[in-house]
Design an enzyme around this catalytic site. Structure first.
Site, short mmCIF file in Angstrom:
data_model
loop_
_atom_site.label_atom_id
_atom_site.label_comp_id
_atom_site.label_asym_id
_atom_site.label_seq_id
_atom_site.Cartn_x
_atom_site.Cartn_y
_atom_site.Cartn_z
N TYR A 61 -6.79 -9.24 7.41
CA TYR A 61 -7.88 -8.53 6.75
C TYR A 61 -9.11 -9.44 6.68
O TYR A 61 -9.10 -10.56 7.20
CB TYR A 61 -7.41 -8.00 5.40
CG TYR A 61 -6.27 -7.01 5.55
CD1 TYR A 61 -6.41 -5.89 6.37
CD2 TYR A 61 -5.04 -7.22 4.93
CE1 TYR A 61 -5.37 -4.99 6.55
CE2 TYR A 61 -3.99 -6.32 5.12
CZ TYR A 61 -4.15 -5.22 5.92
OH TYR A 61 -3.12 -4.33 6.11
N ARG A 88 -3.69 -14.90 -1.66
CA ARG A 88 -2.66 -14.60 -0.65
C ARG A 88 -3.15 -15.09 0.71
O ARG A 88 -4.27 -14.79 1.12
CB ARG A 88 -2.34 -13.11 -0.59
CG ARG A 88 -1.39 -12.76 0.55
CD ARG A 88 -0.67 -11.45 0.37
NE ARG A 88 0.75 -11.70 0.09
CZ ARG A 88 1.73 -10.82 0.35
NH1 ARG A 88 1.45 -9.63 0.86
NH2 ARG A 88 2.98 -11.12 0.09
N GLN A 128 -4.36 -6.89 -6.48
CA GLN A 128 -4.81 -7.56 -5.27
C GLN A 128 -6.15 -6.99 -4.85
O GLN A 128 -6.25 -5.80 -4.52
CB GLN A 128 -3.79 -7.39 -4.14
CG GLN A 128 -4.14 -8.23 -2.91
CD GLN A 128 -3.16 -8.02 -1.78
OE1 GLN A 128 -3.34 -7.12 -0.96
NE2 GLN A 128 -2.12 -8.84 -1.72
N LEU A 162 11.55 -11.20 3.85
CA LEU A 162 12.98 -10.99 4.04
C LEU A 162 13.81 -11.78 3.03
O LEU A 162 14.82 -12.41 3.38
CB LEU A 162 13.38 -11.33 5.48
CG LEU A 162 12.87 -10.35 6.54
CD1 LEU A 162 13.29 -10.78 7.93
CD2 LEU A 162 13.36 -8.93 6.27
N ARG A 215 9.60 -4.77 0.46
CA ARG A 215 10.42 -3.62 0.82
C ARG A 215 11.74 -3.56 0.06
O ARG A 215 12.26 -2.47 -0.19
CB ARG A 215 10.69 -3.65 2.34
CG ARG A 215 9.45 -3.33 3.17
CD ARG A 215 9.72 -3.51 4.65
NE ARG A 215 8.58 -3.14 5.45
CZ ARG A 215 7.54 -3.94 5.72
NH1 ARG A 215 7.51 -5.17 5.20
NH2 ARG A 215 6.53 -3.54 6.46
N CYS A 252 0.82 -1.20 0.00
CA CYS A 252 0.00 0.00 0.00
C CYS A 252 0.86 1.26 0.00
O CYS A 252 1.89 1.31 0.68
CB CYS A 252 -0.92 0.00 1.21
SG CYS A 252 -2.26 -1.19 1.08
#
Length: 368
Positions: free
Chosen positions: A188, A236, A104, A314, A337, A25
């Site tokens: 969610y 997901r 998504q 990661l 990220r 997001c």
């Protein structure tokens, strides 16, 4: 042997490599008015940069199927014509760079109605506050002590949300997307139904495994009915709430065993790939993250359910990602990220490992 740089065919779609971008997001859409929920120049530049960097598949941020389904008032949505038209510009450019396009489809449920993360720490907005509303959930249980108590969804409203997912998928197809991913992770709405930690219902949408998975499967069926047979659907999942992994925690949550069982159901209903993450439904769950710490959950789904998977969490080094693919732990890696830090990660990985990824012809003179 598969590598990061081998093609990945799914139905009629061929993704040019196994380096994919996970939904993240941006909290950068207009919160109200005619442009509410529509992607802006920020979203175009953000996603275009990763396509120019060689990413094989880009999945947009969690895109709400209704206004109440947004995490924050500044989230993207796909419930009207303005949003569809704005997305079309983005998907057209991504495809021109050889990148596959995914969206998504999401509903935040009880985790809805927050401020942006960089404003007051992403605090919960009160329902009567500017841009606020009352969130909904499977049960009247707030996410945390500071959260608003959600309205418990009626059977009628559950059916309406299922249809909102289907309508959003139709809009996504019109907008030019090739992959529809259903957000069933990270605490969610769909995850809230799946987990006994957050679902305390006593009707057909709660209780047993079959009851708690009913809503998710209804959403999958609704999306699969309107999504073309020759294009893929992803799901997901948070493979665990991280309660069963901690013997001292006697609370009941969603488990890795549940995920394997559920993956078999999804595969039978036409879901093509499971995007395997973990957590975010239990605020105080004990998690010890480390490089690739979620990959074993993806590997279990691939091996025990026979479901193609993408691994997340990661994954930062090209050699690390390469090993995940070549060893058969996953079919693709989804970077998050790390792609914020380096939009050209895929091109750098190709240079380090001797592979190739799509590169704009304008940049050919800069090849190593």
């Amino acid at each position: 042997m598969n590598t990061l740089f081998t093609l990945y065919p799914l139905r009629s779609l061929t993704i040019p490599n196994r380096i994919w971008m996970a939904a993240m997001c941006q909290y950068s859409a207009a919160p109200e008015g005619e442009q509410a929920g529509a992607p802006t120049d920020w979203h175009f530049a953000h996603l275009a940069a990763r396509a120019m960097g060689g990413t094989g598949l880009i999945i947009t941020e969690g895109t709400a199927v209704s206004p109440e389904g947004r995490i924050s008032p500044y989230d993207l949505g796909i419930w009207n014509r303005t949003q569809v038209d704005a997305f079309r510009r983005i998907t057209g450019f991504l495809k021109s760079q050889g990148t596959a396009t995914g969206i998504q489809l999401a509903h935040a449920g009880r985790k809805a109605c927050t401020e942006r993360p960089w404003v007051d720490g992403g605090r919960r907005l009160a329902p009567d506050e500017l841009h606020g509303w009352t969130p909904v959930g499977p049960s009247a249980l707030p996410f945390s002590e500071s959260s608003t108590v959600p309205e418990e969804l009626t059977r009628e409203r559950i059916g309406e949300i299922v249809q909102e997912f289907a309508a959003a998928a139709e809009g996504a197809l019109e907008a030019g997307f090739e992959v529809a991913e259903i957000q069933g992770a990270h605490g969610y709405l769909i995850h809230q139904f799946l987990s006994p930690y957050s679902n305390h219902r006593a009707d057909e949408y709660g209780g047993s495994f079959e009851g708690r998975t009913r809503f998710a499967l209804e959403v999958v069926d609704a999306v699969r009915r309107v999504w073309p047979e020759d294009l893929p659907v992803f799901f997901r999942i948070s493979a665990t709430d991280w309660l069963a992994e901690n013997p001292e925690d006697d609370r009941e949550g969603w488990t890795a065993d549940d995920t394997v069982r559920f993956a078999k159901e999804l595969k039978a209903r036409g879901v093509d790939l499971m995007d395997v993450s973990t957590g975010a439904n239990v605020p105080d769950a004990k998690i010890v993250p480390g490089p690739g710490y979620q990959v074993p959950f993806a590997e279990r789904v691939r091996n025990e359910a026979g479901m193609p998977v993408a691994a997340v969490g990661l994954i930062t080094k090209p050699a690390q990602a390469q090993e995940i693919i070549t060893s058969g732990k996953a079919d693709a890696v989804l970077l998050a990220r790390e792609l914020l830090r380096d939009p050209y990660w895929a091109r750098r990985a190709a240079t380090e490992l001797g592979g190739t990824v799509p590169t704009p012809v304008q940049y050919n003179r800069a090849r190593p």
